[in-house]
Design a protein around this motif. Structure first.
Motif, PDB file in Angstrom:
ATOM      1  N   GLY A  70      22.943  -4.903  24.342  1.00  0.00           N
ATOM      2  CA  GLY A  70      22.023  -4.890  23.212  1.00  0.00           C
ATOM      3  C   GLY A  70      22.389  -5.851  22.110  1.00  0.00           C
ATOM      4  N   SER A  71      23.652  -6.294  22.078  1.00  0.00           N
ATOM      5  CA  SER A  71      24.089  -7.246  21.056  1.00  0.00           C
ATOM      6  C   SER A  71      24.232  -8.664  21.587  1.00  0.00           C
ATOM      7  N   ALA A  72      23.997  -8.849  22.877  1.00  0.00           N
ATOM      8  CA  ALA A  72      24.115 -10.171  23.512  1.00  0.00           C
ATOM      9  C   ALA A  72      25.437 -10.839  23.136  1.00  0.00           C
ATOM     10  N   ASN A  73      26.528 -10.108  23.286  1.00  0.00           N
ATOM     11  CA  ASN A  73      27.816 -10.576  22.759  1.00  0.00           C
ATOM     12  C   ASN A  73      28.326 -11.855  23.411  1.00  0.00           C
ATOM     13  N   LEU A  74      28.235 -11.967  24.735  1.00  0.00           N
ATOM     14  CA  LEU A  74      28.710 -13.179  25.394  1.00  0.00           C
ATOM     15  C   LEU A  74      27.930 -14.401  24.899  1.00  0.00           C
ATOM     16  N   LEU A  75      26.611 -14.283  24.890  1.00  0.00           N
ATOM     17  CA  LEU A  75      25.774 -15.378  24.398  1.00  0.00           C
ATOM     18  C   LEU A  75      26.031 -15.629  22.916  1.00  0.00           C
ATOM     19  N   ARG A  76      26.176 -14.585  22.155  1.00  0.00           N
ATOM     20  CA  ARG A  76      26.424 -14.713  20.716  1.00  0.00           C
ATOM     21  C   ARG A  76      27.697 -15.530  20.443  1.00  0.00           C
ATOM     22  N   GLN A  77      28.759 -15.220  21.171  1.00  0.00           N
ATOM     23  CA  GLN A  77      30.032 -15.920  20.945  1.00  0.00           C
ATOM     24  C   GLN A  77      29.944 -17.392  21.354  1.00  0.00           C
ATOM     25  N   LYS A  78      29.325 -17.657  22.514  1.00  0.00           N
ATOM     26  CA  LYS A  78      29.211 -19.047  22.973  1.00  0.00           C
ATOM     27  C   LYS A  78      28.299 -19.860  22.065  1.00  0.00           C
ATOM     28  N   LEU A  79      27.199 -19.245  21.644  1.00  0.00           N
ATOM     29  CA  LEU A  79      26.261 -19.964  20.779  1.00  0.00           C
ATOM     30  C   LEU A  79      26.871 -20.232  19.414  1.00  0.00           C
ATOM     31  N   ALA A  80      27.633 -19.285  18.895  1.00  0.00           N
ATOM     32  CA  ALA A  80      28.295 -19.488  17.605  1.00  0.00           C
ATOM     33  C   ALA A  80      29.249 -20.680  17.662  1.00  0.00           C
ATOM     34  N   ARG A  81      29.984 -20.803  18.774  1.00  0.00           N
ATOM     35  CA  ARG A  81      30.881 -21.960  18.931  1.00  0.00           C
ATOM     36  C   ARG A  81      30.078 -23.251  19.071  1.00  0.00           C
ATOM     37  N   HIS A  82      28.999 -23.193  19.826  1.00  0.00           N
ATOM     38  CA  HIS A  82      28.163 -24.374  20.040  1.00  0.00           C
ATOM     39  C   HIS A  82      27.574 -24.874  18.722  1.00  0.00           C
ATOM     40  N   LEU A  83      27.161 -23.949  17.869  1.00  0.00           N
ATOM     41  CA  LEU A  83      26.513 -24.310  16.604  1.00  0.00           C
ATOM     42  C   LEU A  83      27.501 -24.467  15.457  1.00  0.00           C
ATOM     43  N   ASP A  84      28.741 -24.017  15.660  1.00  0.00           N
ATOM     44  CA  ASP A  84      29.713 -23.928  14.573  1.00  0.00           C
ATOM     45  C   ASP A  84      29.123 -23.103  13.438  1.00  0.00           C
ATOM     46  N   PHE A  85      28.702 -21.886  13.793  1.00  0.00           N
ATOM     47  CA  PHE A  85      27.988 -21.006  12.873  1.00  0.00           C
ATOM     48  C   PHE A  85      28.510 -19.583  13.076  1.00  0.00           C
ATOM     49  N   PRO A  86      28.617 -18.781  12.006  1.00  0.00           N
ATOM     50  CA  PRO A  86      29.179 -17.421  12.144  1.00  0.00           C
ATOM     51  C   PRO A  86      28.375 -16.563  13.116  1.00  0.00           C
ATOM     52  N   GLU A  87      29.054 -15.932  14.058  1.00  0.00           N
ATOM     53  CA  GLU A  87      28.346 -15.171  15.083  1.00  0.00           C
ATOM     54  C   GLU A  87      27.661 -13.932  14.522  1.00  0.00           C
ATOM     55  N   ASP A  88      28.189 -13.371  13.416  1.00  0.00           N
ATOM     56  CA  ASP A  88      27.556 -12.181  12.857  1.00  0.00           C
ATOM     57  C   ASP A  88      26.312 -12.513  12.038  1.00  0.00           C
ATOM     58  N   GLN A  89      25.942 -13.813  11.983  1.00  0.00           N
ATOM     59  CA  GLN A  89      24.723 -14.219  11.291  1.00  0.00           C
ATOM     60  C   GLN A  89      23.655 -14.710  12.271  1.00  0.00           C
ATOM     61  N   LEU A  90      23.874 -14.444  13.570  1.00  0.00           N
ATOM     62  CA  LEU A  90      22.907 -14.816  14.602  1.00  0.00           C
ATOM     63  C   LEU A  90      22.108 -13.596  15.034  1.00  0.00           C
ATOM     64  N   ILE A  91      20.804 -13.782  15.173  1.00  0.00           N
ATOM     65  CA  ILE A  91      19.938 -12.713  15.689  1.00  0.00           C
ATOM     66  C   ILE A  91      19.158 -13.270  16.873  1.00  0.00           C
ATOM     67  N   PHE A  92      18.905 -12.428  17.880  1.00  0.00           N
ATOM     68  CA  PHE A  92      18.238 -12.879  19.096  1.00  0.00           C
ATOM     69  C   PHE A  92      16.903 -12.179  19.265  1.00  0.00           C
ATOM     70  N   GLY A  93      15.960 -12.912  19.860  1.00  0.00           N
ATOM     71  CA  GLY A  93      14.644 -12.352  20.090  1.00  0.00           C
ATOM     72  C   GLY A  93      14.113 -12.702  21.461  1.00  0.00           C
ATOM     73  N   ASN A  94      13.124 -11.939  21.894  1.00  0.00           N
ATOM     74  CA  ASN A  94      12.423 -12.196  23.148  1.00  0.00           C
ATOM     75  C   ASN A  94      11.465 -13.363  22.890  1.00  0.00           C
ATOM     76  N   GLY A  95      12.074 -14.553  22.754  1.00  0.00           N
ATOM     77  CA  GLY A  95      11.365 -15.715  22.262  1.00  0.00           C
ATOM     78  C   GLY A  95      11.376 -15.721  20.744  1.00  0.00           C
ATOM     79  N   SER A  96      11.214 -16.888  20.149  1.00  0.00           N
ATOM     80  CA  SER A  96      11.192 -16.929  18.683  1.00  0.00           C
ATOM     81  C   SER A  96       9.933 -16.280  18.135  1.00  0.00           C
ATOM     82  N   GLU A  97       8.886 -16.109  18.989  1.00  0.00           N
ATOM     83  CA  GLU A  97       7.702 -15.380  18.545  1.00  0.00           C
ATOM     84  C   GLU A  97       8.067 -13.968  18.106  1.00  0.00           C
ATOM     85  N   GLU A  98       8.939 -13.301  18.879  1.00  0.00           N
ATOM     86  CA  GLU A  98       9.327 -11.947  18.496  1.00  0.00           C
ATOM     87  C   GLU A  98      10.096 -11.959  17.178  1.00  0.00           C
ATOM     88  N   LEU A  99      10.905 -12.977  16.973  1.00  0.00           N
ATOM     89  CA  LEU A  99      11.656 -13.044  15.718  1.00  0.00           C
ATOM     90  C   LEU A  99      10.726 -13.215  14.527  1.00  0.00           C
TER      91      LEU A  99
END
Length: 366
Positions: A70-99
């Motif tokens: 439910g927290s997409a932790n593996l993706l969250r950690q990899k994406l945070a490194r890829h973006l150089d952005f804090p992982e606790d400030q990332l939110i995920f959606g079923n497409g950006s439409e849902e966001l």
């Protein structure tokens, strides 16, 4: 006796229009008896995901009986490194439409003022209407460029939300760094800025930049939306994400997000995609080359085309665009006629493979 839905359904839905998702390939084949179809209506990536992503998808099929993380932790950690952005400030959606829906449900009250560019990605407006907000449009200029002065003026006055795409969808134009900085500085301090960067990867022009670093420096409440649907080739798996100005904002938005909105296959594919950046960038180069070629062909046919930093072109047909789109559809080329008021003569065409683009140009010329 038939129930009266008027007494049941929220009145705000009367302002909304169904999203135009278009016909599926199976529907088109069946209706028009076609074998070859160029689907150029939804800005999909014709190259698809990297081969290693497809391999990961085959390997995750045995997990479908389990709920996803439910927290997409593996993706969250990899994406945070890829973006150089804090992982606790990332939110995920079923497409950006849902966001976009999550943001509107979390933030907007009836009669709130929402400012957006126009013509717009329709859900920027529709989800605001859903919450009873009032939408103020800042239209593009006659040259199909962003009206910077009007946008700054609108942004400076109190509003609950300022939401727009950069590069702009459907037009394709964009704000250069100085202009984006001017909008960010002009934005009223109480306004939430939602910067939709769905086409960020395609916008490699020297006079384009993301708003991430500017927003980090300027403070305030904001969220940048991006997606794995376009450049990463995962449209069918629906993976959008947001970069939030704070962990508190992300936690608040998570209250509206459904608990398991990102399925296991989507999480694994997006995570694997981050290891295939070179493949993604190679596909972008192909798309940009083809975009130039298609634009030249449209110009040769006499059409007025908007400047574009997306994987699409927006052009004026000088006649009701639905008629031309229907004629193209019967030949097996699918494009998107624009139906928002004032732009009913425009078509947005996605940049497909070389073969698909050749078919579009040939069918259009006929």
């Amino acid at each position: 006796m038939m129930a009266d839905l008027g007494k049941l359904i929220r009145r705000e839905l009367d302002q909304m229009q169904p999203y135009n998702a278009g016909l599926s390939l199976d529907e088109i084949r069946s209706k028009y008896d076609l074998d070859v179809i160029a689907k150029l209506a939804s800005n999909e990536n014709p190259n698809g995901p990297a081969p290693e992503v497809l391999r990961i998808l085959r390997e995750t099929s045995h997990d479908v009986y389990l709920y996803p993380d439910g927290s997409a932790n593996l993706l969250r950690q990899k994406l945070a490194r890829h973006l150089d952005f804090p992982e606790d400030q990332l939110i995920f959606g079923n497409g950006s439409e849902e966001l976009i829906s999550i943001i509107c449900q979390s933030v907007l009250d009836p009669d709130d003022r929402v400012v957006t560019l126009y013509p717009s990605f329709s859900l920027h407006e529709e989800y605001a209407y859903m919450m009873g907000a009032n939408v103020e449009r800042v239209s593009v200029t006659s040259d199909l460029d962003i009206d910077l002065e009007a946008l700054i003026e609108a942004a400076a006055h109190p509003a609950k939300m300022l939401i727009f795409a950069n590069p702009m969808n459907p037009v394709g134009c964009w704000l250069n760094p100085d202009d984006l900085q001017a909008v960010i500085r002009a934005k009223h301090p109480d306004t939430l800025l939602v910067l939709d960067e769905a086409y960020y990867e395609y916008a490699i022009a020297a006079d384009y930049c993301s708003g991430d670093k500017m927003l980090l420096e300027n403070g305030g409440n904001w969220i940048i939306l991006r997606t794995f649907s376009k450049a990463w080739g995962l449209a069918g798996l629906r993976v959008g994400f947001g970069m939030c100005s704070s962990a508190d904002l992300r936690k608040t938005l998570d209250l509206t997000r459904t608990p398991f909105n990102l399925n296991t296959s989507a999480q694994m594919a997006a995570s694997a995609s981050l290891d295939a950046t070179a493949y993604m960038k190679g596909n972008i180069e192909k798309t940009i080359s083809e975009r130039s070629r298609v634009a030249a062909a449209l110009s040769k046919l006499g059409y007025k085309i908007a400047p574009s930093s997306g994987n699409f072109l927006f052009f004026d047909t000088r006649a009701p665009s639905t008629s031309l789109a229907d004629a193209l559809l019967k030949r097996g080329t699918v494009v998107k006629p624009w139906k928002q008021a004032g732009f009913e003569t425009f078509i947005r065409v996605s940049i497909g493979s070389m073969e698909e683009n050749d078919k579009f140009i040939a069918d259009l010329a006929r």
